[in-house]
Design a protein around this motif. Structure first.
Motif, PDB file in Angstrom:
ATOM      1  N   LEU A 195       0.822  -1.210   0.000  1.00  0.00           N
ATOM      2  CA  LEU A 195       0.000   0.000   0.000  1.00  0.00           C
ATOM      3  C   LEU A 195       0.857   1.261   0.000  1.00  0.00           C
ATOM      4  O   LEU A 195       0.580   2.204  -0.742  1.00  0.00           O
ATOM      5  CB  LEU A 195      -0.933   0.011   1.218  1.00  0.00           C
ATOM      6  N   SER A 196       1.902   1.270   0.805  1.00  0.00           N
ATOM      7  CA  SER A 196       2.730   2.478   0.895  1.00  0.00           C
ATOM      8  C   SER A 196       3.474   2.765  -0.399  1.00  0.00           C
ATOM      9  O   SER A 196       3.773   3.927  -0.694  1.00  0.00           O
ATOM     10  CB  SER A 196       3.714   2.374   2.067  1.00  0.00           C
ATOM     11  N   LEU A 197       3.756   1.735  -1.183  1.00  0.00           N
ATOM     12  CA  LEU A 197       4.438   1.939  -2.461  1.00  0.00           C
ATOM     13  C   LEU A 197       3.487   2.374  -3.574  1.00  0.00           C
ATOM     14  O   LEU A 197       3.908   3.029  -4.522  1.00  0.00           O
ATOM     15  CB  LEU A 197       5.153   0.652  -2.890  1.00  0.00           C
ATOM     16  N   LYS A 198       2.228   2.015  -3.456  1.00  0.00           N
ATOM     17  CA  LYS A 198       1.295   2.249  -4.564  1.00  0.00           C
ATOM     18  C   LYS A 198       0.258   3.333  -4.298  1.00  0.00           C
ATOM     19  O   LYS A 198      -0.196   3.981  -5.236  1.00  0.00           O
ATOM     20  CB  LYS A 198       0.592   0.930  -4.899  1.00  0.00           C
ATOM     21  N   PHE A 199      -0.117   3.543  -3.055  1.00  0.00           N
ATOM     22  CA  PHE A 199      -1.233   4.437  -2.746  1.00  0.00           C
ATOM     23  C   PHE A 199      -0.842   5.537  -1.770  1.00  0.00           C
ATOM     24  O   PHE A 199       0.105   5.400  -1.015  1.00  0.00           O
ATOM     25  CB  PHE A 199      -2.392   3.641  -2.127  1.00  0.00           C
ATOM     26  N   LYS A 200      -1.645   6.570  -1.781  1.00  0.00           N
ATOM     27  CA  LYS A 200      -1.593   7.592  -0.734  1.00  0.00           C
ATOM     28  C   LYS A 200      -2.683   7.216   0.268  1.00  0.00           C
ATOM     29  O   LYS A 200      -3.704   6.633  -0.110  1.00  0.00           O
ATOM     30  CB  LYS A 200      -1.861   8.975  -1.324  1.00  0.00           C
ATOM     31  N   PRO A 201      -2.504   7.528   1.549  1.00  0.00           N
ATOM     32  CA  PRO A 201      -3.506   7.124   2.549  1.00  0.00           C
ATOM     33  C   PRO A 201      -4.912   7.647   2.278  1.00  0.00           C
ATOM     34  O   PRO A 201      -5.889   7.068   2.732  1.00  0.00           O
ATOM     35  CB  PRO A 201      -2.952   7.695   3.854  1.00  0.00           C
ATOM     36  N   ALA A 202      -5.043   8.729   1.516  1.00  0.00           N
ATOM     37  CA  ALA A 202      -6.367   9.283   1.217  1.00  0.00           C
ATOM     38  C   ALA A 202      -7.036   8.580   0.043  1.00  0.00           C
ATOM     39  O   ALA A 202      -8.160   8.913  -0.321  1.00  0.00           O
ATOM     40  CB  ALA A 202      -6.240  10.774   0.931  1.00  0.00           C
ATOM     41  N   ALA A 203      -6.395   7.600  -0.558  1.00  0.00           N
ATOM     42  CA  ALA A 203      -6.948   6.896  -1.722  1.00  0.00           C
ATOM     43  C   ALA A 203      -8.203   6.115  -1.339  1.00  0.00           C
ATOM     44  O   ALA A 203      -8.478   5.861  -0.158  1.00  0.00           O
ATOM     45  CB  ALA A 203      -5.896   5.954  -2.304  1.00  0.00           C
ATOM     46  N   ASP A 204      -8.946   5.720  -2.360  1.00  0.00           N
ATOM     47  CA  ASP A 204     -10.169   4.957  -2.175  1.00  0.00           C
ATOM     48  C   ASP A 204      -9.863   3.596  -1.539  1.00  0.00           C
ATOM     49  O   ASP A 204      -9.052   2.826  -2.061  1.00  0.00           O
ATOM     50  CB  ASP A 204     -10.848   4.762  -3.535  1.00  0.00           C
ATOM     51  N   ARG A 205     -10.508   3.323  -0.432  1.00  0.00           N
ATOM     52  CA  ARG A 205     -10.264   2.070   0.304  1.00  0.00           C
ATOM     53  C   ARG A 205     -10.590   0.837  -0.532  1.00  0.00           C
ATOM     54  O   ARG A 205      -9.886  -0.168  -0.465  1.00  0.00           O
ATOM     55  CB  ARG A 205     -11.094   2.032   1.596  1.00  0.00           C
ATOM     56  N   GLN A 206     -11.646   0.922  -1.319  1.00  0.00           N
ATOM     57  CA  GLN A 206     -12.036  -0.227  -2.149  1.00  0.00           C
ATOM     58  C   GLN A 206     -10.952  -0.555  -3.168  1.00  0.00           C
ATOM     59  O   GLN A 206     -10.673  -1.724  -3.420  1.00  0.00           O
ATOM     60  CB  GLN A 206     -13.362   0.047  -2.880  1.00  0.00           C
ATOM     61  N   LYS A 207     -10.344   0.469  -3.751  1.00  0.00           N
ATOM     62  CA  LYS A 207      -9.261   0.236  -4.714  1.00  0.00           C
ATOM     63  C   LYS A 207      -8.061  -0.397  -4.029  1.00  0.00           C
ATOM     64  O   LYS A 207      -7.418  -1.292  -4.582  1.00  0.00           O
ATOM     65  CB  LYS A 207      -8.846   1.545  -5.389  1.00  0.00           C
TER      66      LYS A 207
END
Length: 144
Positions: free
Chosen positions: A102-114
């Motif tokens: 998650l830390s490599l691909k997303f920002k914490p504010a990203a959509d949880r479902q994604k």
């Protein structure tokens, strides 16, 4: 000598070694003799090789346990050998690996479902997915 050379380059399962020798045109009888000799000399041992490779991938990668198992079976290890390597409790390790993904691909504010869908496609357990996404999103809230 070709079999020893292949093993010197990379640790192989018996099945992969057989496959590679057959592709090089060796007869089944020659392959069997080579495998037997390598096992006698303790150069070829699927159980030990599988355990070493599983331990390395389990400790060093961000792959899920399912991904690790598939990778080792693709390398020619028997599924029973691979499954015997899996520790009884993998939850904390799976959660930590999912957090790295998650830390490599997303920002914490990203959509949880994604985030959850991405981890699911990578073979993570659903309970580890939920815990990792929750922890990842809480870090954002704590930083605000």
């Amino acid at each position: 000598m070709v079999a020893v050379d292949l093993l010197a380059r990379q640790e192989q399962s018996e099945n992969k070694l057989r496959e590679k020798l057959a592709r090089k045109g060796y007869a089944e009888e020659e392959i069997q003799q080579a495998i037997h000799r390598l096992e006698e000399m303790h150069y070829l041992n699927d159980e030990d090789a599988c355990a070493r490779q599983f331990a390395f991938l389990y400790e060093e990668s961000r792959s899920s346990v399912r991904q690790i198992c598939v990778k080792l079976m693709q390398r020619g290890f028997d599924s029973s050998l691979v499954k015997a390597c899996i520790p009884a409790d993998t939850f904390e390790r799976e959660k930590a690996a999912a957090l790295r993904v998650l830390s490599l691909k997303f920002k914490p504010a990203a959509d949880r479902q994604k985030m959850m869908a991405n981890l699911y496609r990578k073979g993570f357990d659903s309970s580890a997915i939920r815990a990792a996404v929750e922890t990842f999103c809480q870090e954002e809230e704590n930083n605000d």
